[in-house]
Design an enzyme around this catalytic site. Structure first.
Site, PDB file in Angstrom:
ATOM      1  N   CYS A   1       0.864  -1.100   0.035  1.00 10.15           N
ATOM      2  CA  CYS A   1       0.107  -0.063   0.233  1.00 10.15           C
ATOM      3  C   CYS A   1       0.761   1.233  -0.053  1.00 10.15           C
ATOM      4  O   CYS A   1       1.454   1.730  -0.977  1.00 10.15           O
ATOM      5  CB  CYS A   1      -0.924  -0.113   1.190  1.00 10.15           C
ATOM      6  SG  CYS A   1      -2.341   1.093   1.030  1.00 10.15           S
TER       7      CYS A   1
ATOM      8  N   HIS B   1      -3.293  -6.024   2.635  1.00  7.16           N
ATOM      9  CA  HIS B   1      -3.170  -5.893   4.016  1.00  7.16           C
ATOM     10  C   HIS B   1      -3.804  -7.203   4.657  1.00  7.16           C
ATOM     11  O   HIS B   1      -4.165  -8.155   3.937  1.00  7.16           O
ATOM     12  CB  HIS B   1      -3.443  -4.713   4.805  1.00  7.16           C
ATOM     13  CG  HIS B   1      -3.071  -3.324   4.223  1.00  7.16           C
ATOM     14  ND1 HIS B   1      -2.059  -2.824   4.830  1.00  7.16           N
ATOM     15  CD2 HIS B   1      -3.459  -2.596   3.571  1.00  7.16           C
ATOM     16  CE1 HIS B   1      -1.683  -1.482   4.539  1.00  7.16           C
ATOM     17  NE2 HIS B   1      -2.731  -1.395   3.493  1.00  7.16           N
TER      18      HIS B   1
HETATM   19  N1  GLN Z   1      -1.865   6.912   1.438  1.00  8.19           N
HETATM   20  C1  GLN Z   1      -2.162   5.665   1.249  1.00  8.19           C
HETATM   21  C2  GLN Z   1      -3.738   5.784   0.497  1.00  8.19           C
HETATM   22  O1  GLN Z   1      -4.708   5.898   1.392  1.00  8.19           O
HETATM   23  C3  GLN Z   1      -1.889   4.623   2.112  1.00  8.19           C
HETATM   24  C4  GLN Z   1      -2.943   3.679   2.642  1.00  8.19           C
HETATM   25  C5  GLN Z   1      -2.188   2.598   3.155  1.00  8.19           C
HETATM   26  O2  GLN Z   1      -1.119   2.237   3.164  1.00  8.19           O
HETATM   27  N2  GLN Z   1      -3.215   1.686   3.833  1.00  8.19           N
HETATM   28  O3  GLN Z   1      -3.933   5.483  -0.435  1.00  8.19           O
END
Ligand code: GLN
Length: 254
Positions: free
Chosen positions: A93, A200
């Site tokens: 992510c 995740h």
């Molecule tokens: N900034 C990112 C987003 O919201 C990261 C989110 C994440 O790592 N879960 O797209």
């Protein structure tokens, strides 16, 4: 053989159980009698990318991404060289987004990325959240694994929409969920031994085939044995298949 993994910015990039990915890699290596060392490296601390087998970059919020980007920029040339040399990287992510050209926030501010990979991310008005099932399209996966799983399962929560340049390949096609951008069905990306994904959950405990592929690539690069001793993955496979069945049967009902 000893496998050396670096968790970069563990204090800033570790969302929704991302550290579980490291625990999974470590457990699966140790169960096979391999040594495994984890180095935690944060802002300003030294790191020798060439001595590593695996680099782990977890997820982080926009705020955390902007805090660490300057520090990460200072390491870009060394990281780029290690990637070209086959370093295995798992990026999740926010960590995945940082490897690209830029991340544009909802206010239109562009946080520059490392520019190592030809991908870019634009934050949307709503967040893309929920469970994801992806049909994997990676050749080495079947060779690496002692089981026959061919999907990737996990949970996504991001506002960024990631787009891949024409030379980059995604990890596969989304069967359920949004993936990279909710538009082209692609999820994640692969370049050499670098893998990026929005999943995740953490990703690896329920995807043992993917974990083994990473270990195998790292061992191969380090000159170690090509084949991994098979493990009893009944529990992991049950966890994986339960998620797939639940999600896909729900999808049918809708
Ligand atoms: N900034 C990112 C987003 O919201 C990261 C989110 C994440 O790592 N879960 O797209």
């Amino acid at each position: 053989m000893k496998i050396k993994l670096c968790h970069l910015y563990p204090d800033l990039l570790d969302l929704y159980g991302d550290r579980g990915n490291i625990l999974t890699l470590e457990a699966r290596a140790r169960w096979r009698g391999l040594d495994f060392e984890v180095q935690n490296v944060s802002l300003g601390e030294r790191i020798d990318f060439h001595s590593l087998d695996i680099l782990f970059l977890g997820g982080g919020s926009d705020r955390e991404q902007s805090i660490l980007v300057a520090d990460l920029m200072g390491r870009v040339e060394e990281l780029k060289a290690a990637i070209e040399d086959g370093l295995v990287v798992l990026s999740i992510c926010g960590g995945y987004q940082l490897l690209g050209q830029y991340y544009q926030t909802t206010e239109g501010r562009r946080i520059p990325g490392l520019g190592i990979l030809d991908l870019w991310t634009v934050a949307g008005a709503n967040r893309l959240t929920g469970n994801v099932v992806v049909n994997l399209e990676i050749e080495e996966l079947t060779e690496a694994s002692s089981n026959t799983l061919s999907t990737l399962v996990g949970f996504e929560n991001h506002s960024g929409r990631t787009y891949l340049g024409s030379e980059l390949k995604s990890l596969g096609k989304v069967i359920h969920g949004h993936g990279n951008n909710g538009e082209d069905q692609g999820e994640g990306m692969r370049y050499k031994n670098v893998f990026g994904t929005y999943l995740h959950g953490p990703l690896l405990p329920k995807n043992p085939h993917f974990a083994d592929m990473l270990l195998r690539l790292a061992m191969e690069r380090g000159g170690g044995a090509k084949n991994l001793v098979p493990l009893d993955d009944r529990l992991e496979i049950l966890a994986h298949e339960t998620v797939v069945d639940r999600i896909l049967s729900k999808q049918k009902k809708v």
